[in-house]
Design a protein around this motif. Structure first.
Motif, PDB file in Angstrom:
ATOM      1  N   ILE A  85      -0.744   9.084   3.920  1.00  0.00           N
ATOM      2  CA  ILE A  85       0.542   8.406   3.965  1.00  0.00           C
ATOM      3  C   ILE A  85       1.009   8.228   5.409  1.00  0.00           C
ATOM      4  O   ILE A  85       1.689   7.255   5.746  1.00  0.00           O
ATOM      5  CB  ILE A  85       1.598   9.173   3.120  1.00  0.00           C
ATOM      6  N   GLU A  92      -1.043   7.798   7.949  1.00  0.00           N
ATOM      7  CA  GLU A  92      -1.830   6.690   8.463  1.00  0.00           C
ATOM      8  C   GLU A  92      -1.109   5.376   8.161  1.00  0.00           C
ATOM      9  O   GLU A  92      -1.021   4.471   8.991  1.00  0.00           O
ATOM     10  CB  GLU A  92      -3.186   6.689   7.763  1.00  0.00           C
ATOM     11  N   LEU A  93      -0.590   5.336   6.926  1.00  0.00           N
ATOM     12  CA  LEU A  93       0.140   4.149   6.498  1.00  0.00           C
ATOM     13  C   LEU A  93       1.352   3.895   7.403  1.00  0.00           C
ATOM     14  O   LEU A  93       1.570   2.780   7.883  1.00  0.00           O
ATOM     15  CB  LEU A  93       0.591   4.357   5.056  1.00  0.00           C
ATOM     16  N   ILE A  94       2.104   4.938   7.649  1.00  0.00           N
ATOM     17  CA  ILE A  94       3.294   4.774   8.473  1.00  0.00           C
ATOM     18  C   ILE A  94       2.924   4.394   9.908  1.00  0.00           C
ATOM     19  O   ILE A  94       3.576   3.554  10.526  1.00  0.00           O
ATOM     20  CB  ILE A  94       4.144   6.063   8.431  1.00  0.00           C
ATOM     21  N   LEU A 107       0.418   2.687  10.740  1.00  0.00           N
ATOM     22  CA  LEU A 107       0.020   1.281  10.717  1.00  0.00           C
ATOM     23  C   LEU A 107       1.253   0.376  10.719  1.00  0.00           C
ATOM     24  O   LEU A 107       1.288  -0.635  11.412  1.00  0.00           O
ATOM     25  CB  LEU A 107      -0.855   1.021   9.488  1.00  0.00           C
TER      26      LEU A 107
END
Lengths: 114, 114
Positions: B81, B83-85, B87
DNA sequence: TAAACATATCGCATTAAGACGATAATAAGG
DNA sequence: CCTTATTATCGTCTTAATGCGATATGTTTA
């Protein structure tokens, strides 16, 4: 100094992505740019509603737009947005896999694709 | 029953991430798990409000929770999660850079900090 | 310049989200 | 058991988001 702005933009991007219609719009625009006149018939919503959703994506700097004659043409501004969505999907997929591991795959996943 | 397709989970995750308090909660939980009694004093919101936000993240399968005596302990379920943020932030950062390139950095970034 | 198009915006109604105090639920300690 | 501690849930209020028809704006074409 740009720290605060990044946080604000982060929020704006995530809010823009938190609506199913807007996600569909991004999908529809993946690959090629489209004028509103092409987008409208593809979505079962009023012209004003679609226009507003497109504008939200534009304001979040996710979409670009330009005018060509009397048409307005929208396009993906930064294709990295799809990387983002793929990452979300991979997290979602892992969640489903975790369910499978704990043996509850049957009732959930069979009903659920499409 | 509670069927979840990837698309539905995708939407649920993105909606869960589209609130500033919930993003702060994730940040607060990065690294180590915390009981609600530790989380509460760190946020200027009522207990019921925080509990509800935590539950939204839990329902989106972003947080795990377990009980330890009378405490409830929340933790990050899938570190991806973040990594998502990251990105999202990199997309936001690129937006800022693009503004700088086109010379429009001034009016936007000056107005936006505070 | 008027008519026809394409799209954006306005005004308003409806729904959903967020906040908070009050109360319920559950576990631990007496 | 009874009390306290901790967290979840309920009821309600307020605010924000969504949807739509109507109208405005701007562009092309006649």
């Amino acid at each position: 100094m740009t720290e605060k702005s990044v946080l604000q933009l982060r929020a704006k991007i995530l809010v823009a992505l938190s609506d199913p219609i807007r996600l569909e719009l991004l999908d529809f625009l993946s690959g090629k740019e489209r004028c509103v006149c092409e987008i409208l018939p593809a979505f079962p919503r009023s012209q004003s509603t679609i226009s507003k959703h497109l504008n939200i994506l534009y304001e979040a700097d996710i979409l670009d737009r330009r005018m060509d004659g009397k048409r307005t043409i929208y396009s993906i501004k930064d294709p990295q947005i799809f990387e983002l969505i793929r990452l979300v999907d991979s997290i979602a997929f892992r969640q489903i896999s975790d369910l499978a591991e704990t043996g509850r795959i049957l009732e959930r996943s069979l009903n659920n694709r499409s």
